[in-house]
Design a protein around this motif. Structure first.
Motif, PDB file in Angstrom:
ATOM      1  N   TYR A  42       0.843  -1.194   0.000  1.00  0.00           N
ATOM      2  CA  TYR A  42       0.000   0.000   0.000  1.00  0.00           C
ATOM      3  C   TYR A  42       0.880   1.246   0.000  1.00  0.00           C
ATOM      4  CZ  TYR A  42       1.254   1.091   4.791  1.00  0.00           C
ATOM      5  OH  TYR A  42       1.962   1.450   5.897  1.00  0.00           O
ATOM      6  N   ARG A  43       0.229   2.396  -0.138  1.00  0.00           N
ATOM      7  CA  ARG A  43       0.864   3.701   0.036  1.00  0.00           C
ATOM      8  C   ARG A  43      -0.074   4.518   0.910  1.00  0.00           C
ATOM      9  NH1 ARG A  43       4.010   5.887  -4.848  1.00  0.00           N
ATOM     10  NH2 ARG A  43       3.119   7.810  -4.059  1.00  0.00           N
ATOM     11  N   GLU A  44       0.465   5.227   1.879  1.00  0.00           N
ATOM     12  CA  GLU A  44      -0.419   5.979   2.771  1.00  0.00           C
ATOM     13  C   GLU A  44      -1.091   7.156   2.075  1.00  0.00           C
ATOM     14  OE1 GLU A  44       3.388   8.319   3.418  1.00  0.00           O
ATOM     15  OE2 GLU A  44       2.951   6.200   3.252  1.00  0.00           O
ATOM     16  N   ASP A  45      -0.601   7.545   0.898  1.00  0.00           N
ATOM     17  CA  ASP A  45      -1.215   8.650   0.157  1.00  0.00           C
ATOM     18  C   ASP A  45      -2.166   8.171  -0.945  1.00  0.00           C
ATOM     19  OD1 ASP A  45       0.771   7.587  -1.423  1.00  0.00           O
ATOM     20  OD2 ASP A  45       1.710   9.509  -1.913  1.00  0.00           O
ATOM     21  N   VAL A  96      -7.579   4.710  -2.334  1.00  0.00           N
ATOM     22  CA  VAL A  96      -8.160   3.364  -2.249  1.00  0.00           C
ATOM     23  C   VAL A  96      -7.533   2.617  -1.072  1.00  0.00           C
ATOM     24  CG1 VAL A  96      -8.483   1.174  -3.447  1.00  0.00           C
ATOM     25  CG2 VAL A  96      -8.651   3.309  -4.720  1.00  0.00           C
ATOM     26  N   CYS A  97      -6.223   2.767  -0.907  1.00  0.00           N
ATOM     27  CA  CYS A  97      -5.538   2.127   0.226  1.00  0.00           C
ATOM     28  C   CYS A  97      -6.124   2.624   1.548  1.00  0.00           C
ATOM     29  CB  CYS A  97      -4.042   2.429   0.188  1.00  0.00           C
ATOM     30  SG  CYS A  97      -3.189   1.829  -1.282  1.00  0.00           S
ATOM     31  N   GLN A  98      -6.353   3.920   1.640  1.00  0.00           N
ATOM     32  CA  GLN A  98      -6.903   4.504   2.860  1.00  0.00           C
ATOM     33  C   GLN A  98      -8.292   3.965   3.169  1.00  0.00           C
ATOM     34  OE1 GLN A  98      -6.673   8.687   2.074  1.00  0.00           O
ATOM     35  NE2 GLN A  98      -4.467   8.769   2.422  1.00  0.00           N
ATOM     36  N   SER A  99      -9.053   3.632   2.127  1.00  0.00           N
ATOM     37  CA  SER A  99     -10.409   3.136   2.371  1.00  0.00           C
ATOM     38  C   SER A  99     -10.419   1.682   2.858  1.00  0.00           C
ATOM     39  CB  SER A  99     -11.278   3.294   1.124  1.00  0.00           C
ATOM     40  OG  SER A  99     -10.873   2.412   0.106  1.00  0.00           O
ATOM     41  N   LEU A 155       4.013  -6.275  -9.049  1.00  0.00           N
ATOM     42  CA  LEU A 155       3.065  -5.267  -8.586  1.00  0.00           C
ATOM     43  C   LEU A 155       2.841  -4.221  -9.669  1.00  0.00           C
ATOM     44  CD1 LEU A 155       4.481  -4.734  -4.990  1.00  0.00           C
ATOM     45  CD2 LEU A 155       2.608  -6.229  -5.690  1.00  0.00           C
ATOM     46  N   THR A 156       1.594  -3.934  -9.938  1.00  0.00           N
ATOM     47  CA  THR A 156       1.262  -2.892 -10.916  1.00  0.00           C
ATOM     48  C   THR A 156       0.442  -1.780 -10.294  1.00  0.00           C
ATOM     49  OG1 THR A 156      -0.716  -4.099 -11.616  1.00  0.00           O
ATOM     50  CG2 THR A 156       1.322  -4.495 -12.860  1.00  0.00           C
ATOM     51  N   LYS A 157      -0.099  -2.018  -9.095  1.00  0.00           N
ATOM     52  CA  LYS A 157      -0.901  -1.000  -8.417  1.00  0.00           C
ATOM     53  C   LYS A 157      -0.979  -1.328  -6.930  1.00  0.00           C
ATOM     54  CE  LYS A 157      -5.123  -3.526  -9.356  1.00  0.00           C
ATOM     55  NZ  LYS A 157      -6.414  -3.563  -9.966  1.00  0.00           N
ATOM     56  N   VAL A 158      -1.410  -0.346  -6.189  1.00  0.00           N
ATOM     57  CA  VAL A 158      -1.695  -0.542  -4.770  1.00  0.00           C
ATOM     58  C   VAL A 158      -3.126  -0.116  -4.529  1.00  0.00           C
ATOM     59  CG1 VAL A 158       0.663  -0.324  -3.901  1.00  0.00           C
ATOM     60  CG2 VAL A 158      -0.728   1.722  -4.183  1.00  0.00           C
ATOM     61  N   PRO A 159      -3.805  -0.689  -3.582  1.00  0.00           N
ATOM     62  CA  PRO A 159      -3.328  -1.766  -2.729  1.00  0.00           C
ATOM     63  C   PRO A 159      -3.306  -3.099  -3.461  1.00  0.00           C
ATOM     64  CG  PRO A 159      -5.620  -1.284  -2.233  1.00  0.00           C
ATOM     65  CD  PRO A 159      -5.174  -0.291  -3.258  1.00  0.00           C
ATOM     66  N   THR A 160      -2.366  -3.919  -3.097  1.00  0.00           N
ATOM     67  CA  THR A 160      -2.288  -5.296  -3.584  1.00  0.00           C
ATOM     68  C   THR A 160      -2.090  -6.193  -2.377  1.00  0.00           C
ATOM     69  OG1 THR A 160      -1.326  -4.653  -5.713  1.00  0.00           O
ATOM     70  CG2 THR A 160      -0.994  -6.923  -5.008  1.00  0.00           C
ATOM     71  N   HIS A 176      -1.867 -13.255  -5.864  1.00  0.00           N
ATOM     72  CA  HIS A 176      -2.599 -12.004  -5.698  1.00  0.00           C
ATOM     73  C   HIS A 176      -4.038 -12.329  -5.278  1.00  0.00           C
ATOM     74  CE1 HIS A 176       0.115  -9.008  -7.802  1.00  0.00           C
ATOM     75  NE2 HIS A 176       0.755 -10.155  -7.898  1.00  0.00           N
ATOM     76  N   ILE A 177      -4.539 -11.594  -4.298  1.00  0.00           N
ATOM     77  CA  ILE A 177      -5.902 -11.777  -3.812  1.00  0.00           C
ATOM     78  C   ILE A 177      -6.719 -10.582  -4.266  1.00  0.00           C
ATOM     79  CG2 ILE A 177      -7.364 -11.966  -1.776  1.00  0.00           C
ATOM     80  CD1 ILE A 177      -4.957 -13.153  -0.325  1.00  0.00           C
ATOM     81  N   GLY A 178      -7.900 -10.808  -4.765  1.00  0.00           N
ATOM     82  CA  GLY A 178      -8.768  -9.713  -5.214  1.00  0.00           C
ATOM     83  C   GLY A 178      -8.399  -9.258  -6.601  1.00  0.00           C
ATOM     84  N   LYS A 179      -8.972  -8.135  -6.979  1.00  0.00           N
ATOM     85  CA  LYS A 179      -8.763  -7.602  -8.328  1.00  0.00           C
ATOM     86  C   LYS A 179      -7.577  -6.671  -8.374  1.00  0.00           C
ATOM     87  CE  LYS A 179     -13.520  -8.066  -9.665  1.00  0.00           C
ATOM     88  NZ  LYS A 179     -14.689  -7.472 -10.216  1.00  0.00           N
TER      89      LYS A 179
END
Length: 105
Positions: free
Chosen positions: A47-50, A53-56, A90-95, A102-105
């Protein structure tokens, strides 16, 4: 119920919520470098704190971690953690990854 009792219980609940929120934010902003060893046998959350989607999703994942203790959070804003981009494709966060999958989309 007794009004005093309700006030005391409400104060305790609010205190726990505010304390938990503070601890969660502290953990979310943690930019420590994570080692490969720490990831073995764990659910890994990149994740990234900024990241909005990660924050949610972070609060639910964080609470799960506090209860079950089976996850490692890897903040990709830490340059040393970017070593995992290639390893885990990794291509995006959150992963979220478990057992190299990989779990989820």
């Amino acid at each position: 119920m007794n009004k005093k009792f309700i006030i005391v219980i409400s104060t305790i609940i609010l205190s726990v919520v505010f304390l938990s929120t503070g601890l969660m934010k502290k953990d979310e902003n943690d930019r420590r470098a994570v080692s490969n060893e720490e990831l073995k046998g764990k659910i890994v959350v990149f994740y990234r704190e900024d990241c909005s989607v990660c924050q949610s999703v972070y609060p639910r994942l964080w609470l799960h971690q506090k209860i079950v203790n089976d996850s490692v959070f890897v903040n990709m804003n830490q340059k040393k953690n970017r070593q995992f981009i290639k390893k885990y494709r990794l291509t995006k966060v959150p992963t979220v990854i478990h057992n190299e999958t990989h779990i989820g989309k």
